[in-house]
Design a protein around this motif. Structure first.
Motif, mmCIF file in Angstrom:
data_model
loop_
_atom_site.group_PDB
_atom_site.id
_atom_site.type_symbol
_atom_site.label_atom_id
_atom_site.label_comp_id
_atom_site.label_asym_id
_atom_site.label_seq_id
_atom_site.Cartn_x
_atom_site.Cartn_y
_atom_site.Cartn_z
ATOM 1 N N GLY A 30 11.592 -3.024 5.514
ATOM 2 C CA GLY A 30 10.874 -2.538 6.957
ATOM 3 C C GLY A 30 9.843 -3.108 7.454
ATOM 4 N N VAL A 31 10.073 -4.640 7.654
ATOM 5 C CA VAL A 31 9.253 -5.408 8.455
ATOM 6 C C VAL A 31 9.741 -6.290 9.384
ATOM 7 C CG1 VAL A 31 7.289 -5.577 6.637
ATOM 8 C CG2 VAL A 31 8.987 -7.384 6.741
ATOM 9 N N THR A 32 9.315 -6.993 10.305
ATOM 10 C CA THR A 32 10.008 -7.793 11.135
ATOM 11 C C THR A 32 10.305 -9.100 10.512
ATOM 12 O OG1 THR A 32 7.730 -8.877 11.857
ATOM 13 C CG2 THR A 32 8.498 -7.134 13.172
ATOM 14 N N GLN A 34 9.774 -12.316 11.579
ATOM 15 C CA GLN A 34 8.340 -12.969 11.564
ATOM 16 C C GLN A 34 7.806 -12.950 10.232
ATOM 17 O OE1 GLN A 34 9.613 -11.396 14.240
ATOM 18 N NE2 GLN A 34 10.240 -12.872 15.726
ATOM 19 N N THR A 35 7.371 -11.796 9.707
ATOM 20 C CA THR A 35 6.707 -11.304 8.639
ATOM 21 C C THR A 35 7.339 -11.965 7.530
ATOM 22 O OG1 THR A 35 5.761 -9.436 9.648
ATOM 23 C CG2 THR A 35 5.715 -9.565 7.321
ATOM 24 N N PRO A 46 1.550 -10.659 1.567
ATOM 25 C CA PRO A 46 2.056 -9.125 1.651
ATOM 26 C C PRO A 46 1.136 -8.153 0.942
ATOM 27 C CG PRO A 46 3.551 -10.218 -0.093
ATOM 28 C CD PRO A 46 2.570 -11.381 0.705
ATOM 29 N N LEU A 50 4.253 -4.161 -0.159
ATOM 30 C CA LEU A 50 5.687 -4.845 0.487
ATOM 31 C C LEU A 50 6.218 -5.725 -0.499
ATOM 32 C CD1 LEU A 50 7.085 -5.910 2.840
ATOM 33 C CD2 LEU A 50 5.409 -7.178 3.527
#
Lengths: 75, 148
Positions: A30-32, A34-35, A46, A50
């Motif tokens: 559930g992150v992009t 890029q992250t 993180p 996460l």
């Protein structure tokens, strides 16, 4: 900017999971994308939540995915 | 270049264009009110109050146009959410931006304390608002590229 003191083996673990892409991992936690890239490159530490979600994707305990090396920040 | 960085750059350019266009309009239509009536607070109050909605609406329109143009040019979709890293970068950039605005506020008050014409106070306030917005954009770009 100095690297974060938290190292990780996400790149290797993705490779071992049939070359899972950054986007696939990002979607699972559930992150992009890029992250995920920033975490792999040591540009972002993180949150604990996460980090646990990432470890859960690989079915590994947290310490096998992330390691803490305070010496890295002094480089 | 990632979508977030493109969006920040467009936002900064639109801020610059909107302020420049608005200032140009004010300077063309009300040159006397700016400098020759140093205590005309009504003029400055109206100028700042109108600038806020003009700036918001113009930037919304520019961002919509950017999203459409970017979609057509790159077929890249806008991220549907901002994750924890995006939010942290946003917060840190906002902190830097607020510090700069506070500094501008002190400079503006200092100009009054030193007896400089009051219209300078309003100009400094508008400028510090603009500079703080730029600082927000540059900070976000820095954190996205160099890490946090």
């Amino acid at each position: 900017m100095a690297k974060t003191p938290i190292n990780n083996d996400i790149r290797k673990l993705r490779f071992n999971q049939d070359e899972m892409t950054q986007q696939q991992l990002a979607d699972k936690v559930g992150v992009t994308r890029q992250t995920i890239a920033a975490i792999e490159n040591g540009k972002y530490s993180p949150t604990l939540e996460l980090a646990f979600r990432i470890a859960q994707v690989f079915s590994l305990p947290l310490e096998e995915v992330f390691t803490y090396n305070p010496e890295d920040t002094k480089k | 270049m990632p979508y977030q960085e493109k969006k920040i750059i467009i936002s900064m350019i639109s801020s610059l264009l909107v302020l420049a266009a608005y200032w140009f309009y004010i300077y063309q239509n009300y040159p006397a009110e700016i400098t020759t009536t140093p205590t005309n607070f009504r003029f400055w109050g109206k100028t700042i109050l109108i600038l806020i909605p003009v700036s918001i609406v113009s930037r919304i329109v520019i961002m919509i146009l950017f999203t459409i143009a970017n979609r057509i040019a790159t077929r890249e979709e806008e991220p549907s959410f901002s994750d924890e890293r995006d939010k942290l970068i946003e917060l840190k950039a906002m902190r830097n931006s607020h510090w700069i605005f506070i500094l501008g506020f002190f400079v503006a008050m200092g100009s009054l304390a030193l007896g400089i014409a009051p219209y300078w106070m309003f100009i400094i306030i508008i400028l510090s608002g603009f500079i703080s917005e730029m600082a927000d954009g540059f900070s976000q770009l820095y954190y996205y590229r160099k890490g946090i």
